[in-house]
Design a protein around this motif. Structure first.
Motif, PDB file in Angstrom:
ATOM      1  N   SER A 252       0.837  -1.195   0.000  1.00 59.47           N
ATOM      2  CA  SER A 252       0.000   0.000   0.000  1.00 59.47           C
ATOM      3  C   SER A 252       0.873   1.246   0.000  1.00 59.47           C
ATOM      4  CB  SER A 252      -0.901   0.039   1.233  1.00 59.47           C
ATOM      5  OG  SER A 252      -2.234  -0.167   0.879  1.00 59.47           O
ATOM      6  N   GLY A 253       0.553   2.178  -0.894  1.00 61.02           N
ATOM      7  CA  GLY A 253       1.345   3.392  -1.038  1.00 61.02           C
ATOM      8  C   GLY A 253       2.415   3.252  -2.095  1.00 61.02           C
ATOM      9  N   GLY A 254       2.605   2.024  -2.608  1.00 55.47           N
ATOM     10  CA  GLY A 254       3.568   1.790  -3.672  1.00 55.47           C
ATOM     11  C   GLY A 254       3.035   2.268  -5.010  1.00 55.47           C
ATOM     12  N   ALA A 255       3.831   2.037  -6.052  1.00 56.91           N
ATOM     13  CA  ALA A 255       3.527   2.609  -7.358  1.00 56.91           C
ATOM     14  C   ALA A 255       3.001   1.572  -8.342  1.00 56.91           C
ATOM     15  CB  ALA A 255       4.781   3.256  -7.944  1.00 56.91           C
ATOM     16  N   LEU A 256       1.985   1.961  -9.090  1.00 58.75           N
ATOM     17  CA  LEU A 256       1.599   1.246 -10.293  1.00 58.75           C
ATOM     18  C   LEU A 256       2.144   2.078 -11.445  1.00 58.75           C
ATOM     19  CD1 LEU A 256      -0.138  -1.266 -11.196  1.00 58.75           C
ATOM     20  CD2 LEU A 256      -1.892   0.413 -11.813  1.00 58.75           C
ATOM     21  N   VAL A 257       2.993   1.473 -12.272  1.00 55.53           N
ATOM     22  CA  VAL A 257       3.647   2.228 -13.340  1.00 55.53           C
ATOM     23  C   VAL A 257       3.322   1.621 -14.693  1.00 55.53           C
ATOM     24  CG1 VAL A 257       5.541   2.884 -11.798  1.00 55.53           C
ATOM     25  CG2 VAL A 257       5.807   0.875 -13.263  1.00 55.53           C
ATOM     26  N   ASN A 258       3.493   2.455 -15.733  1.00 55.36           N
ATOM     27  CA  ASN A 258       3.328   1.954 -17.097  1.00 55.36           C
ATOM     28  C   ASN A 258       4.664   1.397 -17.594  1.00 55.36           C
ATOM     29  OD1 ASN A 258       4.896   4.210 -17.797  1.00 55.36           O
ATOM     30  ND2 ASN A 258       3.110   5.431 -18.404  1.00 55.36           N
ATOM     31  N   GLU A 259       4.715   1.016 -18.856  1.00 53.57           N
ATOM     32  CA  GLU A 259       5.922   0.384 -19.390  1.00 53.57           C
ATOM     33  C   GLU A 259       7.110   1.338 -19.465  1.00 53.57           C
ATOM     34  OE1 GLU A 259       4.976  -3.110 -22.345  1.00 53.57           O
ATOM     35  OE2 GLU A 259       3.856  -1.319 -22.952  1.00 53.57           O
ATOM     36  N   ARG A 260       6.833   2.634 -19.374  1.00 54.80           N
ATOM     37  CA  ARG A 260       7.922   3.620 -19.393  1.00 54.80           C
ATOM     38  C   ARG A 260       8.420   3.953 -17.995  1.00 54.80           C
ATOM     39  NH1 ARG A 260       4.151   4.940 -22.945  1.00 54.80           N
ATOM     40  NH2 ARG A 260       3.121   6.414 -21.538  1.00 54.80           N
ATOM     41  N   GLY A 261       7.842   3.281 -16.983  1.00 55.26           N
ATOM     42  CA  GLY A 261       8.263   3.538 -15.617  1.00 55.26           C
ATOM     43  C   GLY A 261       7.642   4.774 -15.011  1.00 55.26           C
ATOM     44  N   GLU A 262       6.604   5.313 -15.644  1.00 54.81           N
ATOM     45  CA  GLU A 262       5.907   6.490 -15.118  1.00 54.81           C
ATOM     46  C   GLU A 262       4.777   6.040 -14.192  1.00 54.81           C
ATOM     47  OE1 GLU A 262       6.308   9.266 -19.126  1.00 54.81           O
ATOM     48  OE2 GLU A 262       4.696   7.788 -18.949  1.00 54.81           O
ATOM     49  N   VAL A 263       4.609   6.741 -13.091  1.00 58.54           N
ATOM     50  CA  VAL A 263       3.578   6.371 -12.128  1.00 58.54           C
ATOM     51  C   VAL A 263       2.206   6.758 -12.664  1.00 58.54           C
ATOM     52  CG1 VAL A 263       2.698   6.714  -9.789  1.00 58.54           C
ATOM     53  CG2 VAL A 263       5.157   6.619 -10.191  1.00 58.54           C
TER      54      VAL A 263
END
Length: 338
Positions: A181-192
Motif C-alpha cells: 500500500s502506497g507503492g507505485a503502479l507504473v506503465n511500461e515507461r516507468g511512469e507512475v
C-alpha cells in the motif's frame, strides 16, 4: 468477469498495510516491460514504517511510498500513515530517515510525507492515467516483505468508480501484497499512473488511485488542506432487477437511501427512503436520473461527477419521486471530515 463492489467504502476490497488480512495471492509474475525503466522507477519506491502508541502499548506497521520530488516529498496511501505516532522511511539505498506528514486526503486515501534529504533523491513522474487503454501492461512496485521476486506485471482492466464511491481506482491484474500500500503502479515507461491502495477480496485484482485524481489535489495536499464538494446522500445504483423488485418504471439511476441532516441535498429538499419490512434497505426515496443533463448510471459515477466540481457550485438534478419527474438545483457544500 469484472470484479464489482457495492457503494460502501472498501466493501469487497482489502487495504494493504502490512498488518492487514489478506487472502492467498497467486504466484508473482516477473515484470516484462523494459528493465531499465522499471528499475529506475523502483529506486524511488521506499519502505515506510509507522509506529503507533496508545494506552501504554506500542505497535508497528509498514507500507510503501513513492518519492515524487528529489527534495524528499513522498506520496503514499493515507491508511499507511493514519494515526501513526511517528514515521520512518527507508530509501532504496538502505538509509533510514524520519518523516513528517505534510497533508492527507481521506477521500482519495492518499497522503504526502516529507523527509530532510541531504542530497537529491531519485524521483518519479506522475503520468496521465487517462492515457491507459484496456489491456495495457502495468507493473506494481512496492516494499512488501513478501515481494521477494521484485516488480510484478499485470494488465490494466478498467477504471473502477464503485469500490470507493466516486474515487477513480485503476483495476489491474498486477499482484500486490500486504505492505505494498502506497507503492507505485507504473506503465511500461516507468511512469507512475496509480498509487496502490487495495486488492479485491479474492486477492486476484489490485486497485490503485489514478494519478489524474491525485494531480488534481496535489497542490492542496502540499498545503495540507484538501477539501472536496459534497451532496450529502447515501445511495444505491438502480438496476433493472432492483427497479422491478421495487415496482419502479425506471431502468437506471441512483436510488437515494438517506439524505444526511443539514446537507446540501437536505437543504434542496431531496428525499431519502424509509425502513421497509420487505427489503433490507430504505425504499421510497427519490431516484436521481440525471445531473446537469448527463444521465446517471451508477452511484459511483454520480459521486465522481460531484468530486469533479467545486464547493459552492450549483448542480441541476433530474429526479423521479413517486413516479413523477422533477428538477431541482443543489448548491454543493464542503464534505465533512471523515
Amino acid at each position: 468477469m469484472k470484479q464489482r463492489v457495492v457503494q460502501a467504502l472498501i466493501c469487497g476490497v482489502l487495504v494493504l498495510a502490512a498488518l492487514a488480512w489478506l487472502a492467498p495471492s497467486p504466484a508473482a509474475q516477473t515484470a516484462s516491460p523494459p528493465a531499465f525503466a522499471i528499475e529506475t522507477a523502483d529506486r524511488a519506491v521506499v519502505l515506510i514504517t509507522a509506529t503507533y502508541r496508545a494506552g501504554g502499548r506500542t505497535a508497528r506497521g509498514s507500507g510503501s511510498g513513492i518519492i515524487i520530488d528529489p527534495s524528499g516529498v513522498i506520496l503514499t496511501a493515507g491508511h499507511v500513515v493514519d494515526r501513526a505516532s511517528s514515521l520512518e522511511v527507508q530509501l532504496h539505498s538502505g538509509e533510514v530517515l524520519p518523516a513528517d506528514v505534510v497533508g492527507t486526503d481521506r477521500v482519495y486515501d492518499i497522503a504526502l510525507l516529507r523527509v530532510d534529504a541531504v542530497r537529491p533523491l531519485p524521483a518519479v513522474t506522475l503520468a496521465a492515467s487517462s492515457l491507459l487503454q484496456r489491456g495495457d501492461t502495468v507493473v506494481a512496485l512496492g516494499r512488501a516483505p513478501r515481494r521477494q521476486a521484485g516488480p510484478t506485471a499485470g494488465t490494466f482492466l478498467e477504471v473502477d468508480l464503485e469500490a470507493r464511491a466516486g474515487v477513480p481506482n485503476l483495476l489491474s491484474t498486477a499482484v500486490v501484497y500486504p505492505g505494498d500500500s502506497g507503492g507505485a503502479l507504473v506503465n511500461e515507461r516507468g511512469e507512475v499512473i496509480g498509487v496502490i491502495v487495495a486488492i479485491t477480496r479474492n486477492g486476484l485484482l489490485s486497485l490503485s488511485v489514478a494519478t489524474d485524481a491525485i494531480r488534481a489535489v496535489l497542490t492542496d495536499l502540499r498545503a495540507g488542506d484538501v477539501r472536496h464538494p459534497w451532496l450529502g446522500i447515501t445511495g444505491r445504483t438502480l438496476t433493472e432487477d432492483l427497479a422491478a423488485e421495487l415496482g419502479l418504471a425506471l431502468h437506471n439511476g441512483v436510488l437515494i437511501l438517506e439524505v444526511l441532516p443539514h446537507s446540501p441535498a437536505s437543504l434542496a429538499g431531496l428525499r431519502g427512503g424509509r425502513a421497509n419490512s420487505t427489503a433490507d434497505f430504505p425504499t421510497g426515496g427519490d431516484v436521481i436520473t440525471a445531473i446537469d443533463g448527463r444521465p446517471v448510471t451508477t452511484f459511483g459515477a454520480l459521486a465522481a461527477y460531484i468530486l469533479s466540481k467545486h464547493i459552492g457550485d450549483p448542480v441541476t438534478l433530474e429526479i423521479n419521486r413517486d413516479g413523477h419527474a422533477a428538477t431541482t438545483t443543489v448548491i454543493l457544500g464542503e464534505r465533512p471530515t471523515l
